[in-house]
Design a protein around this motif. Sequence first.
Motif, PDB file in Angstrom:
ATOM      1  N   VAL A 176       0.842  -1.204   0.000  1.00  0.00           N
ATOM      2  CA  VAL A 176       0.000   0.000   0.000  1.00  0.00           C
ATOM      3  C   VAL A 176       0.877   1.255   0.000  1.00  0.00           C
ATOM      4  CG1 VAL A 176      -1.636   1.363   1.371  1.00  0.00           C
ATOM      5  CG2 VAL A 176      -1.990  -1.100   1.103  1.00  0.00           C
ATOM      6  N   ILE A 177       1.903   1.244   0.860  1.00  0.00           N
ATOM      7  CA  ILE A 177       2.817   2.388   0.939  1.00  0.00           C
ATOM      8  C   ILE A 177       3.527   2.597  -0.384  1.00  0.00           C
ATOM      9  CG2 ILE A 177       4.862   3.325   2.100  1.00  0.00           C
ATOM     10  CD1 ILE A 177       4.050   1.711   4.571  1.00  0.00           C
ATOM     11  N   MET A 178       4.025   1.515  -0.982  1.00  0.00           N
ATOM     12  CA  MET A 178       4.764   1.609  -2.234  1.00  0.00           C
ATOM     13  C   MET A 178       3.876   2.086  -3.388  1.00  0.00           C
ATOM     14  SD  MET A 178       7.969   1.002  -1.795  1.00  0.00           S
ATOM     15  CE  MET A 178       7.685   2.045  -0.357  1.00  0.00           C
ATOM     16  N   ILE A 179       2.626   1.660  -3.398  1.00  0.00           N
ATOM     17  CA  ILE A 179       1.696   2.118  -4.436  1.00  0.00           C
ATOM     18  C   ILE A 179       1.506   3.627  -4.344  1.00  0.00           C
ATOM     19  CG2 ILE A 179      -0.726   2.089  -5.173  1.00  0.00           C
ATOM     20  CD1 ILE A 179      -0.747  -0.903  -4.499  1.00  0.00           C
ATOM     21  N   ILE A 180       1.348   4.126  -3.119  1.00  0.00           N
ATOM     22  CA  ILE A 180       1.154   5.566  -2.919  1.00  0.00           C
ATOM     23  C   ILE A 180       2.417   6.330  -3.309  1.00  0.00           C
ATOM     24  CG2 ILE A 180       0.756   7.354  -1.179  1.00  0.00           C
ATOM     25  CD1 ILE A 180      -1.003   5.303   0.291  1.00  0.00           C
ATOM     26  N   VAL A 181       3.586   5.803  -2.928  1.00  0.00           N
ATOM     27  CA  VAL A 181       4.850   6.434  -3.323  1.00  0.00           C
ATOM     28  C   VAL A 181       4.954   6.475  -4.846  1.00  0.00           C
ATOM     29  CG1 VAL A 181       7.366   6.187  -3.314  1.00  0.00           C
ATOM     30  CG2 VAL A 181       6.075   5.820  -1.207  1.00  0.00           C
ATOM     31  N   GLY A 182       4.600   5.368  -5.493  1.00  0.00           N
ATOM     32  CA  GLY A 182       4.638   5.316  -6.952  1.00  0.00           C
ATOM     33  C   GLY A 182       3.692   6.323  -7.588  1.00  0.00           C
ATOM     34  N   MET A 183       2.515   6.482  -7.004  1.00  0.00           N
ATOM     35  CA  MET A 183       1.547   7.451  -7.518  1.00  0.00           C
ATOM     36  C   MET A 183       2.104   8.868  -7.465  1.00  0.00           C
ATOM     37  SD  MET A 183      -1.903   5.864  -5.751  1.00  0.00           S
ATOM     38  CE  MET A 183      -2.832   7.385  -5.970  1.00  0.00           C
ATOM     39  N   PHE A 184       2.743   9.193  -6.343  1.00  0.00           N
ATOM     40  CA  PHE A 184       3.312  10.538  -6.202  1.00  0.00           C
ATOM     41  C   PHE A 184       4.465  10.749  -7.175  1.00  0.00           C
ATOM     42  CE2 PHE A 184       1.118  10.784  -2.069  1.00  0.00           C
ATOM     43  CZ  PHE A 184       0.663  12.092  -2.126  1.00  0.00           C
ATOM     44  N   LEU A 185       5.269   9.716  -7.396  1.00  0.00           N
ATOM     45  CA  LEU A 185       6.372   9.837  -8.348  1.00  0.00           C
ATOM     46  C   LEU A 185       5.853  10.074  -9.763  1.00  0.00           C
ATOM     47  CD1 LEU A 185       8.840   7.049  -7.134  1.00  0.00           C
ATOM     48  CD2 LEU A 185       9.107   9.524  -6.915  1.00  0.00           C
ATOM     49  N   VAL A 186       4.791   9.367 -10.119  1.00  0.00           N
ATOM     50  CA  VAL A 186       4.188   9.557 -11.442  1.00  0.00           C
ATOM     51  C   VAL A 186       3.645  10.970 -11.595  1.00  0.00           C
ATOM     52  CG1 VAL A 186       2.270   8.868 -12.954  1.00  0.00           C
ATOM     53  CG2 VAL A 186       3.659   7.129 -11.801  1.00  0.00           C
ATOM     54  N   LEU A 187       3.010  11.481 -10.526  1.00  0.00           N
ATOM     55  CA  LEU A 187       2.445  12.827 -10.578  1.00  0.00           C
ATOM     56  C   LEU A 187       3.524  13.902 -10.607  1.00  0.00           C
ATOM     57  CD1 LEU A 187      -0.518  12.441  -8.045  1.00  0.00           C
ATOM     58  CD2 LEU A 187      -0.692  12.641 -10.535  1.00  0.00           C
ATOM     59  N   LEU A 188       4.640  13.642  -9.921  1.00  0.00           N
ATOM     60  CA  LEU A 188       5.695  14.643  -9.816  1.00  0.00           C
ATOM     61  C   LEU A 188       6.631  14.649 -11.014  1.00  0.00           C
ATOM     62  CD1 LEU A 188       6.725  14.370  -6.054  1.00  0.00           C
ATOM     63  CD2 LEU A 188       5.501  16.247  -7.153  1.00  0.00           C
ATOM     64  N   THR A 189       6.727  13.525 -11.712  1.00  0.00           N
ATOM     65  CA  THR A 189       7.674  13.418 -12.825  1.00  0.00           C
ATOM     66  C   THR A 189       7.518  14.513 -13.875  1.00  0.00           C
ATOM     67  OG1 THR A 189       7.928  11.026 -12.538  1.00  0.00           O
ATOM     68  CG2 THR A 189       8.498  11.932 -14.699  1.00  0.00           C
ATOM     69  N   PRO A 190       6.289  14.819 -14.342  1.00  0.00           N
ATOM     70  CA  PRO A 190       6.153  15.902 -15.349  1.00  0.00           C
ATOM     71  C   PRO A 190       6.670  17.245 -14.841  1.00  0.00           C
ATOM     72  CG  PRO A 190       4.151  14.588 -15.247  1.00  0.00           C
ATOM     73  CD  PRO A 190       4.990  14.165 -14.090  1.00  0.00           C
ATOM     74  N   PHE A 191       6.407  17.557 -13.559  1.00  0.00           N
ATOM     75  CA  PHE A 191       6.864  18.824 -13.002  1.00  0.00           C
ATOM     76  C   PHE A 191       8.392  18.857 -12.919  1.00  0.00           C
ATOM     77  CE2 PHE A 191       2.558  18.293 -11.313  1.00  0.00           C
ATOM     78  CZ  PHE A 191       1.993  19.511 -11.649  1.00  0.00           C
ATOM     79  N   ILE A 192       9.000  17.720 -12.559  1.00  0.00           N
ATOM     80  CA  ILE A 192      10.454  17.657 -12.482  1.00  0.00           C
ATOM     81  C   ILE A 192      11.072  17.845 -13.863  1.00  0.00           C
ATOM     82  CG2 ILE A 192      12.417  16.168 -11.939  1.00  0.00           C
ATOM     83  CD1 ILE A 192      10.693  14.866  -9.771  1.00  0.00           C
ATOM     84  N   VAL A 193      10.465  17.197 -14.864  1.00  0.00           N
ATOM     85  CA  VAL A 193      10.969  17.318 -16.231  1.00  0.00           C
ATOM     86  C   VAL A 193      10.867  18.758 -16.719  1.00  0.00           C
ATOM     87  CG1 VAL A 193      10.568  16.651 -18.636  1.00  0.00           C
ATOM     88  CG2 VAL A 193      10.477  14.920 -16.824  1.00  0.00           C
ATOM     89  N   ILE A 194       9.725  19.397 -16.445  1.00  0.00           N
ATOM     90  CA  ILE A 194       9.533  20.792 -16.849  1.00  0.00           C
ATOM     91  C   ILE A 194      10.532  21.702 -16.154  1.00  0.00           C
ATOM     92  CG2 ILE A 194       7.942  22.758 -16.768  1.00  0.00           C
ATOM     93  CD1 ILE A 194       5.654  20.738 -17.094  1.00  0.00           C
TER      94      ILE A 194
END
Length: 204
Positions: A176-194
């Motif tokens: 459960v923890i890892m799924i949530i961490v993965g979700m945040f990484l997916v959401l943050l990736t576009p902002f990091i790239v930009i």
Amino acid sequence: MNPLVSIWTQPKETIRYVLEYKTWSYSFFILFLSSIGVGMTSFAETDLFSSLPLIAIILLGILSTFIGSIISLFIAAGLYTWVGKWLRGNGNFNDMLQMVPIASIPLIWLMPINLIIVIIFGKALFTDSYAMLSGTSAILLLVNLLTLGVSIYSTVILSKGIGIVHHFSSWRGFGVIMIIVGMFLVLLTPFIVILMFILFASIV
């Protein structure tokens, strides 16, 4: 059973004990104590509020940590309940809200260590210039490593707690923890790239 001690050797039994015999106020008290343990040195080496008295810097650190912890608690409890149901869990938000702070009990034991550091170095601990001294940096590095180790164990406790609330295994709780961490990484990736693109463009 004393949860402050038993959490180290009997994490599952401690969590069940708290859920059965304690109230929300106890969990929030635990959250407050852990905020003191971590918050008193949260502004170390930052040079923030350096014009304020030492006690004011410490109190601001504790207060900001506690407020942030409360906000994070409600968000985390909601996410752990929601994602846990994806994995066929049947826990509820109220139990999750009461359980999550229990995972922060190990952080309370950092309080004496951080207090000693504050007493030894005083206000200089919170200034960026003083952090350049090798002695202070070495001590803070050791404390940070200790905090990391304690935080890892807190994650283990949290995984077990999620499993208990949802009535499934600790490994599924960790999932459960890892799924949530993965979700945040997916959401943050576009902002990091930009952000990286903007920084690269400004350099060129």
